[in-house]
Motif scaffolding. Structure first.
Motif, PDB file in Angstrom:
ATOM      1  N   THR A 205       0.735  -1.257  -0.006  1.00 60.62           N
ATOM      2  CA  THR A 205      -0.146  -0.173   0.204  1.00 60.62           C
ATOM      3  C   THR A 205       0.912   1.258   0.006  1.00 60.62           C
ATOM      4  O   THR A 205       0.747   2.323  -0.665  1.00 60.62           O
ATOM      5  CB  THR A 205      -0.858  -0.074   0.922  1.00 60.62           C
ATOM      6  OG1 THR A 205      -1.863  -1.058   1.192  1.00 60.62           O
ATOM      7  CG2 THR A 205      -1.853   1.217   1.248  1.00 60.62           C
ATOM      8  N   VAL A 206       1.868   1.435   0.732  1.00 59.92           N
ATOM      9  CA  VAL A 206       2.946   2.403   0.763  1.00 59.92           C
ATOM     10  C   VAL A 206       3.572   2.452  -0.388  1.00 59.92           C
ATOM     11  O   VAL A 206       3.594   3.757  -0.939  1.00 59.92           O
ATOM     12  CB  VAL A 206       3.575   2.219   1.967  1.00 59.92           C
ATOM     13  CG1 VAL A 206       4.742   3.468   1.970  1.00 59.92           C
ATOM     14  CG2 VAL A 206       3.056   2.180   3.518  1.00 59.92           C
ATOM     15  N   LEU A 207       3.989   1.366  -0.908  1.00 54.21           N
ATOM     16  CA  LEU A 207       5.106   1.579  -2.165  1.00 54.21           C
ATOM     17  C   LEU A 207       4.317   1.915  -3.289  1.00 54.21           C
ATOM     18  O   LEU A 207       4.551   2.461  -4.438  1.00 54.21           O
ATOM     19  CB  LEU A 207       5.747   0.339  -2.240  1.00 54.21           C
ATOM     20  CG  LEU A 207       6.991   0.338  -1.248  1.00 54.21           C
ATOM     21  CD1 LEU A 207       7.739  -0.915  -1.487  1.00 54.21           C
ATOM     22  CD2 LEU A 207       7.831   1.770  -1.230  1.00 54.21           C
ATOM     23  N   SER A 208       2.984   1.536  -3.436  1.00 53.06           N
ATOM     24  CA  SER A 208       2.167   1.630  -4.525  1.00 53.06           C
ATOM     25  C   SER A 208       1.824   3.021  -4.747  1.00 53.06           C
ATOM     26  O   SER A 208       1.867   3.548  -5.864  1.00 53.06           O
ATOM     27  CB  SER A 208       0.876   1.073  -4.446  1.00 53.06           C
ATOM     28  OG  SER A 208      -0.106   1.503  -3.473  1.00 53.06           O
ATOM     29  N   GLY A 209       2.137   3.862  -3.618  1.00 52.39           N
ATOM     30  CA  GLY A 209       1.799   5.389  -3.909  1.00 52.39           C
ATOM     31  C   GLY A 209       3.063   6.075  -3.804  1.00 52.39           C
ATOM     32  O   GLY A 209       3.155   7.407  -4.445  1.00 52.39           O
ATOM     33  N   LEU A 210       4.084   5.636  -3.426  1.00 53.06           N
ATOM     34  CA  LEU A 210       5.479   6.282  -3.567  1.00 53.06           C
ATOM     35  C   LEU A 210       6.421   6.007  -4.357  1.00 53.06           C
ATOM     36  O   LEU A 210       7.228   6.608  -4.774  1.00 53.06           O
ATOM     37  CB  LEU A 210       5.920   5.882  -2.019  1.00 53.06           C
ATOM     38  CG  LEU A 210       7.146   6.997  -1.419  1.00 53.06           C
ATOM     39  CD1 LEU A 210       6.739   8.134  -1.229  1.00 53.06           C
ATOM     40  CD2 LEU A 210       7.531   6.144   0.068  1.00 53.06           C
ATOM     41  N   LEU A 211       6.314   4.716  -4.850  1.00 52.29           N
ATOM     42  CA  LEU A 211       7.206   4.306  -6.296  1.00 52.29           C
ATOM     43  C   LEU A 211       7.027   5.382  -7.184  1.00 52.29           C
ATOM     44  O   LEU A 211       6.063   5.583  -7.731  1.00 52.29           O
ATOM     45  CB  LEU A 211       7.087   2.772  -6.530  1.00 52.29           C
ATOM     46  CG  LEU A 211       7.512   1.808  -5.624  1.00 52.29           C
ATOM     47  CD1 LEU A 211       7.317   0.557  -6.123  1.00 52.29           C
ATOM     48  CD2 LEU A 211       9.044   1.985  -5.415  1.00 52.29           C
ATOM     49  N   ALA A 212       8.115   5.862  -7.919  1.00 53.40           N
ATOM     50  CA  ALA A 212       8.022   6.471  -9.099  1.00 53.40           C
ATOM     51  C   ALA A 212       7.509   5.609 -10.259  1.00 53.40           C
ATOM     52  O   ALA A 212       7.691   4.464 -10.317  1.00 53.40           O
ATOM     53  CB  ALA A 212       9.576   7.130  -9.564  1.00 53.40           C
TER      54      ALA A 212
END
Length: 219
Positions: A205-212
């Motif tokens: 969930t965190v990385l789906s919004g944070l990854l470029a």
């Protein structure tokens, strides 16, 4: 001459009652008192818990109790300081590996989820009663929290500098840590998901919004 104030870290504590146990007996008694304080602070809150209740829960007579604690606030400091040091040690260990920032971030989230679930009573106490600490104890706890946040920020900064993460804003870092802390309030041992599954869900969930865009680094 400098006069130490009772209850301050490192200050002499005037103790009453019978002599304390020594060796393993003293360690066992101190551990029971610590466990009792943790349970009661988590159940009722720091301010609503009396010293006598801690002694009763730990099965330690009031006179002997004062040989093992300087004050109720000292017990709170031991709980919060000890837990925060565990988080900091794990974060520093991962950051020191100098691995890929996204991989480290995944491991940080998973590791913190595991520690929060294991020590969720301490997290509950922190969320509700950290402001009850005063003076040097309050300052030291804040320093530990700042160092912990700083290690996370280093990883997010590195990921952003490498073009892997969309943002390195401090709001993102604080938001992730706040979200993870809230796990202590709703986690249930007999819930639908295991700790590992929760860690994976929150990580994604965190990385789906944070990854470029275009960065699909997997841990």
């Amino acid at each position: 001459m400098t006069v130490a104030h009772p209850g301050e870290p490192g200050s002499p504590v005037r103790r009453r009652g019978r002599p304390p146990a020594t060796g393993h007996g003293a360690a066992d008694t101190a551990a029971r008192i610590h466990a009792a304080a943790l349970e009661l602070f988590a159940e009722r809150g720091f301010h609503a818990t009396g010293v006598a209740e801690i002694g009763a829960r730990a099965d330690v007579q009031r006179g002997a109790l004062y040989y093992h604690i300087g004050s109720k606030e000292e017990l709170l400091w031991q709980i919060l300081g000890g837990y925060t040091r565990l988080l900091l040690a794990e974060a520093e260990r991962l950051v020191a590996t100098a691995a890929d920032p996204v991989l480290i971030l995944r491991l940080l989230i998973r590791g913190q989820v595991e520690l929060i679930i294991t020590h969720r009573r301490a997290v509950t106490v922190h969320l509700r009663d950290a402001t009850a600490l005063t003076g040097a104890r309050a300052a030291e706890l804040q320093q530990l929290r700042d160092r912990l946040r700083g290690r996370w920020q280093e990883v997010i900064d590195a990921g952003h500098a490498a073009g892997q993460l969309r943002s390195d804003d401090h709001v993102v870092t604080r938001g992730i840590l706040g979200m993870l802390d809230s796990l202590a309030l709703w986690y249930r041992e007999r819930g639908e998901h295991s700790p590992a599954e929760i860690a994976d869900l929150l990580t994604e969930t965190v990385l789906s919004g944070l990854l470029a865009a275009g960065d699909n680094t997997k841990g």
